[in-house]
Scaffold this motif. Structure first.
Motif, PDB file in Angstrom:
ATOM      1  N   THR A 103       3.253   4.433  10.851  1.00 35.51           N
ATOM      2  CA  THR A 103       2.076   3.574  10.793  1.00 35.51           C
ATOM      3  C   THR A 103       1.082   4.119   9.778  1.00 35.51           C
ATOM      4  O   THR A 103       0.676   5.287   9.850  1.00 35.51           O
ATOM      5  CB  THR A 103       1.407   3.478  12.176  1.00 35.51           C
ATOM      6  OG1 THR A 103       2.364   2.980  13.115  1.00 35.51           O
ATOM      7  CG2 THR A 103       0.215   2.531  12.126  1.00 35.51           C
ATOM      8  N   LEU A 104       0.681   3.282   8.818  1.00 28.38           N
ATOM      9  CA  LEU A 104      -0.281   3.666   7.785  1.00 28.38           C
ATOM     10  C   LEU A 104      -1.696   3.600   8.334  1.00 28.38           C
ATOM     11  O   LEU A 104      -1.945   3.108   9.441  1.00 28.38           O
ATOM     12  CB  LEU A 104      -0.140   2.753   6.570  1.00 28.38           C
ATOM     13  CG  LEU A 104       1.261   2.621   5.973  1.00 28.38           C
ATOM     14  CD1 LEU A 104       1.232   1.670   4.785  1.00 28.38           C
ATOM     15  CD2 LEU A 104       1.806   3.973   5.572  1.00 28.38           C
ATOM     16  N   ASP A 105      -2.643   4.083   7.536  1.00 27.86           N
ATOM     17  CA  ASP A 105      -4.038   4.098   7.963  1.00 27.86           C
ATOM     18  C   ASP A 105      -4.566   2.690   8.225  1.00 27.86           C
ATOM     19  O   ASP A 105      -5.470   2.506   9.054  1.00 27.86           O
ATOM     20  CB  ASP A 105      -4.903   4.777   6.901  1.00 27.86           C
ATOM     21  CG  ASP A 105      -4.650   6.277   6.840  1.00 27.86           C
ATOM     22  OD1 ASP A 105      -4.073   6.818   7.808  1.00 27.86           O
ATOM     23  OD2 ASP A 105      -5.020   6.901   5.825  1.00 27.86           O
ATOM     24  N   ASP A 106      -4.043   1.684   7.510  1.00 26.74           N
ATOM     25  CA  ASP A 106      -4.512   0.314   7.709  1.00 26.74           C
ATOM     26  C   ASP A 106      -3.817  -0.392   8.865  1.00 26.74           C
ATOM     27  O   ASP A 106      -4.030  -1.578   9.100  1.00 26.74           O
ATOM     28  CB  ASP A 106      -4.354  -0.508   6.432  1.00 26.74           C
ATOM     29  CG  ASP A 106      -2.895  -0.655   5.998  1.00 26.74           C
ATOM     30  OD1 ASP A 106      -2.003  -0.160   6.728  1.00 26.74           O
ATOM     31  OD2 ASP A 106      -2.656  -1.241   4.924  1.00 26.74           O
ATOM     32  N   GLY A 107      -2.956   0.309   9.592  1.00 26.91           N
ATOM     33  CA  GLY A 107      -2.271  -0.271  10.748  1.00 26.91           C
ATOM     34  C   GLY A 107      -0.916  -0.863  10.441  1.00 26.91           C
ATOM     35  O   GLY A 107      -0.156  -1.174  11.362  1.00 26.91           O
ATOM     36  N   SER A 108      -0.588  -1.041   9.164  1.00 26.45           N
ATOM     37  CA  SER A 108       0.726  -1.573   8.805  1.00 26.45           C
ATOM     38  C   SER A 108       1.784  -0.489   8.949  1.00 26.45           C
ATOM     39  O   SER A 108       1.467   0.705   9.018  1.00 26.45           O
ATOM     40  CB  SER A 108       0.716  -2.123   7.383  1.00 26.45           C
ATOM     41  OG  SER A 108       0.418  -1.093   6.457  1.00 26.45           O
ATOM     42  N   GLN A 109       3.050  -0.899   8.991  1.00 26.31           N
ATOM     43  CA  GLN A 109       4.144   0.043   9.184  1.00 26.31           C
ATOM     44  C   GLN A 109       5.118  -0.011   8.012  1.00 26.31           C
ATOM     45  O   GLN A 109       5.308  -1.054   7.388  1.00 26.31           O
ATOM     46  CB  GLN A 109       4.886  -0.257  10.487  1.00 26.31           C
ATOM     47  CG  GLN A 109       4.085   0.058  11.740  1.00 26.31           C
ATOM     48  CD  GLN A 109       4.897  -0.184  12.991  1.00 26.31           C
ATOM     49  OE1 GLN A 109       5.374  -1.286  13.233  1.00 26.31           O
ATOM     50  NE2 GLN A 109       5.042   0.850  13.807  1.00 26.31           N
TER      51      GLN A 109
ATOM     52  N   ALA B 263      -0.202   6.814   3.581  1.00 32.54           N
ATOM     53  CA  ALA B 263      -1.050   7.998   3.648  1.00 32.54           C
ATOM     54  C   ALA B 263      -0.216   9.217   3.981  1.00 32.54           C
ATOM     55  O   ALA B 263       0.921   9.106   4.391  1.00 32.54           O
ATOM     56  CB  ALA B 263      -2.121   7.773   4.717  1.00 32.54           C
TER      57      ALA B 263
ATOM     58  N   ALA C  76       0.825  -1.189   0.000  1.00 36.17           N
ATOM     59  CA  ALA C  76       0.000   0.000   0.000  1.00 36.17           C
ATOM     60  C   ALA C  76       0.866   1.249   0.000  1.00 36.17           C
ATOM     61  O   ALA C  76       1.938   1.273   0.585  1.00 36.17           O
ATOM     62  CB  ALA C  76      -0.899  -0.009   1.224  1.00 36.17           C
TER      63      ALA C  76
END
Length: 571
Positions: A235-241, A19, A16
């Motif tokens: 940390t991205l909006d989907d919780g991944s880093q 953001a 992804a």
């Protein structure tokens, strides 16, 4: 990527796009939004455990001064070691040159412990920054420049920021410096040939990776901040880093964020003080690639990053980097990767056991075929991972100094290590000796076929066939059965860094010839078959000299340098 895609099965793994960063992290001088690399895995059908071999090495004369944290680089004058710290964590204010089997001390204008080094476009070397005083205290703004012609150092321009444990690279003909230790680092230093100025906006990192693309733009990243802390993850909006890098756009002078698919569970290994971006860089298909290691809870991975195509390759599915040696002792791997572009190999250096009785390990990986070998040797009496390492023009490695512990008990020893051939072990037949250069075809079966250049062998491709014709034989090989082919001379058993030693390679497209070990000022010339001079170039300070045929029409050309005459078919 043409050849790479032919040889390797590539599986795309989309990630992804990050953001927009929060206002607290995104500075005003950086563009809103974050670009990201595409991630790929690289696979092949061979055993991921590789081939084992015995590591060959020899000791050379010990340095005059024990050193840790110093810089090492080969020139036409010999091997040069610079600065570092010596016994008692004191600064080592001198340099040394290895010639004719011994070391000669050379004065410097400044001391440089934990400094950076970079080869300037004119062939000189700049060494800069480092700790300001004994014990690793403070930072320095000073630089020194080594001139191989005079075999001496002179004071260079002052950095705008005092720095220790920084890195430097060349992009667009300019020198860029980034990184610091226990001090602020908000921008890069840029040297335009006369003085340093401040450019861009960077987050503080220690010993960062600095990667340059073909447009002269830079990517700077590290998983460690200026005090060695974990750093740069977002940390991205989907919780991944992801790990954030700084991308400096040379044309605009602006800096923006770029995300790499690393997390706190997989981090790029911190580079050693003596690392240079040129050490872990190679070009292929017009693109710039960089090799580096990452650390995970389960061990280490190798990554290849194509900065021009924004592609990141993961070799872990084809290569399992060992975490223990044959005796079950843990192996620690050095952060810097050394690339031998002439052999299409890269070298990873590790060690196991206590410093007083250490086992050294060197992995050779062919980055086009993924064939690899790990070679080991025992009996070393200090920590070679804290030594300074460099690659010689003939493909061997040199390590100098190091310590029993990281920062103390500096040592004087120096070794020359012969890395194994990727994919080959002790039972493989060595290349037979000869009196002159030769063409060697390395087959994946382990067989090697030698053609003496005196017989004028010519290589061509027809469909899936590699065809070699000489005055004596004509042979055909399936391209998929060929590991590589090289043009080479006999490598001497003892170290000889004098200009008399030569090696030559023709690239696989037959449009470039590279000579190594030519004396300063020696000419390489290209003639047409009717004897007309069509191109020439001269060697500088013993660095590899590449003469290109790309601008010439297809046909047969005679390339001469020194005592070597080579016939090349360009098509």
């Amino acid at each position: 990527m043409r050849k790479l895609l032919l040889l390797l099965f590539v599986l795309a793994l989309p990630i992804a796009v990050a953001a927009q960063k929060s206002k607290e992290v995104l500075t005003q001088v950086k563009e809103a939004g974050v670009k990201s690399f595409r991630a790929y895995s690289v696979t092949r059908a061979d055993d991921t455990q590789g081939v084992t071999a015995t590591l060959k090495y020899e000791s050379i004369a010990s340095m005059l001064t024990p050193r840790i944290g110093h810089q090492t680089f080969p020139t036409g004058d010999g091997l040069v070691v610079v600065g570092g710290r010596t016994t008692g964590f004191q600064l080592a204010p001198t340099a040394e040159i290895y010639q004719n089997g011994g070391w000669q001390s050379v004065n410097m204008a400044h001391a440089h412990d934990g400094a950076f080094s970079v080869r300037l476009p004119d062939g000189r070397y700049m060494v800069g920054g480092g700790f300001a005083s004994a014990g690793g205290v403070g930072q320095s703004q000073s630089t020194d420049i080594y001139d191989p012609q005079t075999r001496s150092f002179t004071a260079g321009p002052q950095l705008t920021t005092a720095r220790a444990q920084a890195m430097a690279t060349i992009a667009g003909g300019k020198v860029y410096v980034s990184g610091n230790w226990y001090a602020a680092d908000g921008a890069m230093d840029c040297y335009d040939g006369s003085s340093f100025s401040t450019v861009g906006q960077t987050d503080g990192r220690s010993n960062p990776y600095m990667l340059a693309d073909r447009e002269g733009n830079l990517i700077v990243f590290s998983a460690y901040g200026t005090q060695g802390e974990s750093f740069g993850f977002y940390t991205l909006d989907d919780g991944s880093q992801v790990l954030l890098a700084d991308e400096y756009i040379a044309a605009t002078g602006k800096t923006q964020y770029l995300s790499l698919p690393f997390t706190p569970q997989e981090v790029p290994v911190m580079l050693s003080d003596d690392a240079r971006p040129s050490d872990y860089h190679f070009t292929y298909g017009g693109n710039n690639f960089y090799a580096f290691m990452t650390k995970t809870p389960g061990g280490y991975k190798l990554r290849l990053l194509d900065i021009d195509a924004l592609q990141l390759y993961d070799n872990s599915s084809s290569m399992t980097i060992p975490t223990t040696d044959a005796a079950g002792k843990a192996i620690a791997w050095r952060g810097g990767v050394l690339v031998n572009e002439s052999r299409e190999e890269l070298y990873i250096i590790g060690a196991s056991g206590p410093a007083s009785s250490q086992t050294l390990h060197v992995i050779s990986l062919n980055y086009l075929t993924n064939a690899w070998t790990i070679a080991s040797a025992t009996g070393f009496t200090h920590n070679l991972l804290s030594a300074s390492w460099t690659l010689l023009a003939d493909g061997r490695l040199v390590c100098t100094g190091g310590g029993i512990r990281d920062n103390t008990d500096a040592q004087r020893m120096a070794y020359v290590i012969t890395p194994p051939v990727a994919g080959q072990g002790d039972t493989d037949t060595p290349t037979p000796p000869g009196d002159g250069p030769r063409l060697v075809v390395w087959l994946k079966s382990g067989e090697k076929v030698v053609y003496e250049l005196a017989d004028a062998p010519v290589t061509t491709f027809s469909g899936s066939q590699l065809i070699i014709r000489s005055n004596k034989v004509s042979a055909q090989y399936e391209r998929k059965s060929v590991l590589r082919y090289t043009y080479e001379d006999v490598v001497p058993s003892g170290i000889d860094l004098q200009p008399g030693e030569r090696r030559v390679q023709i690239n696989h497209d037959g449009d470039e010839v590279t000579f190594r070990g030519l004396p300063v000022g020696a000419a390489a010339t290209v003639y047409s078959v009717n004897g007309m001079l069509v191109s020439q170039a001269k060697a500088t300070d013993g660095q590899p000299l590449t003469i290109s045929l790309r601008h010439l029409p297809n046909g047969v050309y005679i390339v001469k340098a020194g005592t070597e005459t080579i016939k090349v078919l360009k098509q």
